[in-house]
Design a protein around this motif. Sequence first.
Motif, PDB file in Angstrom:
ATOM      1  N   GLU A  35      69.128  44.569  67.794  1.00  0.00           N
ATOM      2  CA  GLU A  35      69.445  43.370  68.566  1.00  0.00           C
ATOM      3  C   GLU A  35      69.707  43.660  70.036  1.00  0.00           C
ATOM      4  OE1 GLU A  35      69.063  40.485  67.192  1.00  0.00           O
ATOM      5  OE2 GLU A  35      68.579  41.443  65.284  1.00  0.00           O
ATOM      6  N   GLY A  36      69.534  44.919  70.447  1.00  0.00           N
ATOM      7  CA  GLY A  36      69.613  45.234  71.868  1.00  0.00           C
ATOM      8  C   GLY A  36      70.876  45.905  72.349  1.00  0.00           C
ATOM      9  N   HIS A  37      71.806  46.286  71.441  1.00  0.00           N
ATOM     10  CA  HIS A  37      72.941  47.093  71.872  1.00  0.00           C
ATOM     11  C   HIS A  37      72.456  48.468  72.317  1.00  0.00           C
ATOM     12  CE1 HIS A  37      75.090  44.123  69.372  1.00  0.00           C
ATOM     13  NE2 HIS A  37      76.112  44.376  70.161  1.00  0.00           N
ATOM     14  N   VAL A  38      73.181  49.075  73.226  1.00  0.00           N
ATOM     15  CA  VAL A  38      72.845  50.401  73.729  1.00  0.00           C
ATOM     16  C   VAL A  38      74.057  51.306  73.555  1.00  0.00           C
ATOM     17  CG1 VAL A  38      72.230  51.759  75.772  1.00  0.00           C
ATOM     18  CG2 VAL A  38      71.180  49.509  75.399  1.00  0.00           C
ATOM     19  N   GLU A  39      73.817  52.496  73.044  1.00  0.00           N
ATOM     20  CA  GLU A  39      74.863  53.513  72.966  1.00  0.00           C
ATOM     21  C   GLU A  39      74.360  54.758  73.667  1.00  0.00           C
ATOM     22  OE1 GLU A  39      77.056  54.143  69.287  1.00  0.00           O
ATOM     23  OE2 GLU A  39      76.699  56.294  69.483  1.00  0.00           O
ATOM     24  N   ALA A  40      75.139  55.252  74.620  1.00  0.00           N
ATOM     25  CA  ALA A  40      74.801  56.471  75.352  1.00  0.00           C
ATOM     26  C   ALA A  40      75.888  57.501  75.107  1.00  0.00           C
ATOM     27  CB  ALA A  40      74.680  56.190  76.842  1.00  0.00           C
ATOM     28  N   ARG A  41      75.484  58.700  74.720  1.00  0.00           N
ATOM     29  CA  ARG A  41      76.420  59.782  74.437  1.00  0.00           C
ATOM     30  C   ARG A  41      76.282  60.861  75.513  1.00  0.00           C
ATOM     31  NH1 ARG A  41      75.676  60.502  67.839  1.00  0.00           N
ATOM     32  NH2 ARG A  41      76.247  58.350  67.313  1.00  0.00           N
ATOM     33  N   PHE A  42      77.407  61.445  75.849  1.00  0.00           N
ATOM     34  CA  PHE A  42      77.413  62.444  76.911  1.00  0.00           C
ATOM     35  C   PHE A  42      78.649  63.314  76.739  1.00  0.00           C
ATOM     36  CE2 PHE A  42      79.465  58.568  78.209  1.00  0.00           C
ATOM     37  CZ  PHE A  42      80.629  58.963  78.841  1.00  0.00           C
TER      38      PHE A  42
END
Length: 644
Positions: free
Chosen positions: A187-194
């Motif tokens: 549905e368009g959620h974004v998760e960025a890991r760093f």
Amino acid sequence: MSGRGGGRGAYYRAKYGGGGRGGPRPPADQSGGTPRYTGHIRKAEDDAAGWSPGPRRGSPAQLASELERIDGKGYGAYHDIAGGWDFPGFTLWVDRVQGDPYASPSRCRVVVPASTAGLPSHLLRTRPRRLACADFLARRFGEAVAAAGGDVRAAAGGWAGAKGGEMGVDVPGQYVLERTAVQVGHEGHVEARFTVALPAAGRSVLGRWARSVLTEALPRYVSAALRHASLDAAALAAHADAAEDAAAARAALPALGLVAFVADGAVLPRADGASQLPMPAARAVLSRAPESQAVVLTLPHAGRVRGLGIRRGVTLIVGGGFHGKSTLLQALESGVYDRIPGDGRELVVTDPRAVKIRAEDGRRICGVDISPFIGHLPRGRGTSAFLSADASGSTSQAANIQEAVEAGATALLIDEDTSATNFMIRDARMRALVSRGKEPITPFVEHVRRLAACGVSTVMVIGGSGDYFGVADTVLCMEEYEVRDVTEQAKRIATEFAAVEGGAGREEGRPPREWSAPPPRRLAGLAAAAGGAPRLKLKTRAKGSLTLDDEEVDLSAVEQLVEISQTRAVGESLRWAARMLSQGPALTLPQMLDRLDAEMDQEGLDAITHPGEPAGDLARPRRFEIAAAINRWRSAHLEQCTGS
């Protein structure tokens, strides 16, 4: 669901259970388990920020206040910022805080709700498009951090001086792979890991510096890279279109009877031998298929695309030295993956079950049936369940083929430059001198047709022997990087030489061995040094090597690993396999690979990581590279299964 037992609720509790430093669990979902927001983003995305372990702590101002409070305290005080912090437009999760300024950096994530990310629906409609979208965002996120100098570690004044502060993003290379660095939900959620190396002076917290990184710099990076409104919309759409076209081309191969497709206009040469970047088009010879081998595909975005269709069966790539034979084969090797726009090989696609085969002197072999290729060794040594800690070129190449087929390979890619000569051919003069009865090796040329009949095609670079002309379906000649079809000429030469030599190479004496698929094996146990540890310690410093505890697993000859992020995931897969040993009846190696693929399909790469530690530096490997690592893991004992 996962083979771990106990159902979905037990799985989530084991993976992200409450209590401890992370604080209370969030409310249970309707299934009775603890919902979580993982890299394999859930289809049901009602909560704009998703779920995660640990408490939701407050606002950016409260995070800044907390960092001010612990400024100057012992480094362990950083544990007080673990959990979730609700920023305008995203949530920051501090998942794991490093215990020491010299330890591995802290792991963090940002979760951007669909309403803020603003990704158009056309980017989300298929899996290849979502993966490509995530890949694009990972590149932009890494670029935003690097452009601001946020990836540069500060260190001054020796041990007591200020150090740390850098953010780490696993930035992709030329390939579009499933990754944990950035993921995009249905549905368009974004998760960025760093990662963040939380700054310190000696072992004291530098809270004000950490505040500037987490509450000032990070929101700028998120705004610049993880919101559609800030991105080059046309470039992002082209990225997704290219991946979808490559997936469509690859999916079309079986119905057309093809192993691979090379689009006209492809730039196969690389800038240099150590680079994956394309040679400038002005210097490169663009690929073009001879009419006799041309195929036209119709793709979703590129439309009708003409190119070279490499057919199933046995294909030889011949030609003079330095004319592009190996360059073509290398493009086919990496054609099991999608590439980024501008790579030049975007529409060079290969059967995803194609495996590169080579000789590998010194590798370990455990329980592999290599008897179709090598038998009756001196002193009665058997080869139907071959064991060696230091294999020769011929035995290693035989094992590599059998192991690939066991794992499900449907095509073999071979370059004579990296093959054992005595495994590939025995010419007429050598056959006259050393009879079949005295030679344990049955060369590959005698088996390649049988492999093809059993559904395992071969694409082979040959420059020094014409013995394969008589068994080939197609012979392609590279001349100054241009492809010519010389099949008829090669067949005529094979017929003429067979008449002169009085046969096609089959020898008198001992009947030739017929190739057969190897029996499946199972991972039966681990050596005490590995199996006795509650958790194997994994280190990965190079694409071609990983270390489990103190044991190196050499993957330098596993040539279809294209990024170190895949090697890290291979290492995690070995740890997953070690955990599987204690759970229920042992599976065959193919069954274990099937289960692993199924878990990664369902849960993403979080399926293979240690519970409670979402990693941001993994890229998905294929089952073949995982199997290769298991086969080279000297602590792993593999044995053949009877009656499987």
